[in-house]
Design a protein around this motif. Structure first.
Motif, short mmCIF file in Angstrom:
data_model
loop_
_atom_site.label_atom_id
_atom_site.label_comp_id
_atom_site.label_asym_id
_atom_site.label_seq_id
_atom_site.Cartn_x
_atom_site.Cartn_y
_atom_site.Cartn_z
N LEU A 157 -4.72 -1.60 -3.02
CA LEU A 157 -4.24 -1.34 -4.39
C LEU A 157 -5.09 -2.12 -5.40
O LEU A 157 -5.15 -3.34 -5.34
CB LEU A 157 -2.77 -1.78 -4.52
CG LEU A 157 -1.84 -0.58 -4.66
CD1 LEU A 157 -1.73 0.11 -3.32
CD2 LEU A 157 -0.48 -0.99 -5.17
N ILE A 197 -3.11 3.41 -10.87
CA ILE A 197 -1.78 2.97 -10.42
C ILE A 197 -0.90 2.57 -11.60
O ILE A 197 0.13 1.91 -11.43
CB ILE A 197 -1.88 1.82 -9.39
CG1 ILE A 197 -2.63 0.61 -9.96
CG2 ILE A 197 -2.54 2.28 -8.11
CD1 ILE A 197 -2.39 -0.65 -9.14
N TYR A 242 4.86 -2.65 -2.93
CA TYR A 242 3.47 -2.69 -2.46
C TYR A 242 3.01 -4.14 -2.27
O TYR A 242 2.36 -4.47 -1.28
CB TYR A 242 2.55 -1.97 -3.43
CG TYR A 242 2.61 -0.46 -3.29
CD1 TYR A 242 2.36 0.15 -2.06
CD2 TYR A 242 2.94 0.36 -4.36
CE1 TYR A 242 2.43 1.53 -1.92
CE2 TYR A 242 3.01 1.74 -4.23
CZ TYR A 242 2.76 2.32 -3.00
OH TYR A 242 2.81 3.67 -2.85
N LEU A 261 -2.84 -7.70 -6.37
CA LEU A 261 -3.63 -6.46 -6.40
C LEU A 261 -5.11 -6.85 -6.42
O LEU A 261 -5.47 -7.97 -6.80
CB LEU A 261 -3.31 -5.66 -7.67
CG LEU A 261 -1.85 -5.25 -7.86
CD1 LEU A 261 -1.70 -4.46 -9.16
CD2 LEU A 261 -1.37 -4.40 -6.69
#
Ligand SMILES: NC(=O)c1ccc[n+]([C@@H]2O[C@H](COP(=O)([O-])OP(=O)(O)OC[C@H]3O[C@@H](n4cnc5c(N)ncnc54)[C@H](OP(=O)(O)O)[C@@H]3O)[C@@H](O)[C@H]2O)c1
Length: 243
Positions: A182, A188, A199, A208
């Motif tokens: 990610l 996103i 996530y 991330l």
């Protein structure tokens, strides 16, 4: 454009991961042809590339646009490095997924690579040099609810790249995938807080990724430091998925 420098075509270079890749390659002395689907995107590319290359409109949905775009470039320049970065998602549970959602994602993320590679391969073979790097996704390996189209497109890339790597390994051309987890981009931006939290709980590094962290991996695969690596998928995901 400088004829001594290597030339890279970077798709989707107006923003996100593609922009980070184009800037990193340019910093390393490579001239860039960056693509976007809009004139506004092309202007953005021209603005940050300055003398290191230029932007070009290319819509990967349309095979004719790809063939014509690359023919136009090839009148003055041959492409040494192809970075297949552009990609889309159109998420839906399979039971609700339309044929259009399936076809769009497969066309842009997978079928376009067939046309792009075919257009640049001949001149790479002639030069006995080439680098082909495509941005995959961790979802191509682990799957995701609501993404059968996206996951299929990204896992399809793996077979494509392994087979192509075998076909051109003796011709000085390497063919690899960089597969992000990610990464902080517009891709996103529509995830809600709960999805983001879910996530993050799956990422051992608890954060991330940044587009530059993908760009550094691409730069490695472009450089001579990776000259003996081909047919490989390099996972850049904070530990979210390990082979
Ligand atoms: N961000 C993540 O978490 C993540 C994770 C895994 C993999 N990836 C992959 O990384 C790649 C780049 O994504 P990103 O995060 O940088 O997303 P992004 O910011 O949404 O950028 C997507 C890029 O794709 C281009 N594009 C979209 N449709 C296109 C079309 N029909 N023809 C040509 N270009 C098109 C866009 O160009 P325009 O704006 O000009 O339309 C844009 O430059 C994608 O392949 C994506 O699947 C991203």
């Amino acid at each position: 454009m400088n004829s001594q420098k290597k030339t890279a075509l970077v798709t989707g270079a107006n923003q996100g991961i593609g922009k980070a890749i184009a800037k990193k390659l340019a910093e390393n002395g490579i001239q860039i042809i960056g693509t976007s689907t809009s004139q506004k995107g092309v202007e953005k590319i021209n603005q940050y590339l300055k003398n290191d290359g230029y932007g070009l409109i290319l819509n990967l949905k349309n095979s004719k646009s790809i063939i014509q775009g690359i023919r136009k470039i090839s009148q003055n320049k041959s492409i040494d490095i192809l970075i297949n970065n552009a990609g889309i998602k159109e998420d839906n549970l399979l039971i609700k997924m339309t044929e259009r959602e399936w076809n769009n994602v497969i066309k842009i993320n997978l079928t376009s690579i067939f046309y792009l590679v075919k257009q640049v391969l001949q001149s790479m073979i002639k030069k006995r040099y080439g680098r082909i790097i495509t941005i995959g996704s961790v979802i191509g390996q682990i799957g995701n609810k609501g993404q059968v189209n996206y996951s299929s497109s990204k896992s399809g890339l793996i077979g494509f790249h392994k087979s192509l790597a075998l076909e051109v390994a003796s011709k000085g051309i390497t063919v690899n995938i960089v597969s992000p987890g990610l990464i902080k981009t517009d891709f996103i931006k529509n995830l809600n807080v709960i999805q983001k939290k879910k996530y993050l709980s799956q990422i051992p590094m608890k954060r991330l990724g940044n587009p530059i962290e993908i760009a550094e991996s691409v730069m490695f695969l472009v450089s001579e430091k990776s000259s003996y690596i081909t047919g490989h998928t390099l996972h850049v995901n904070g530990g979210m998925f390990m082979v």
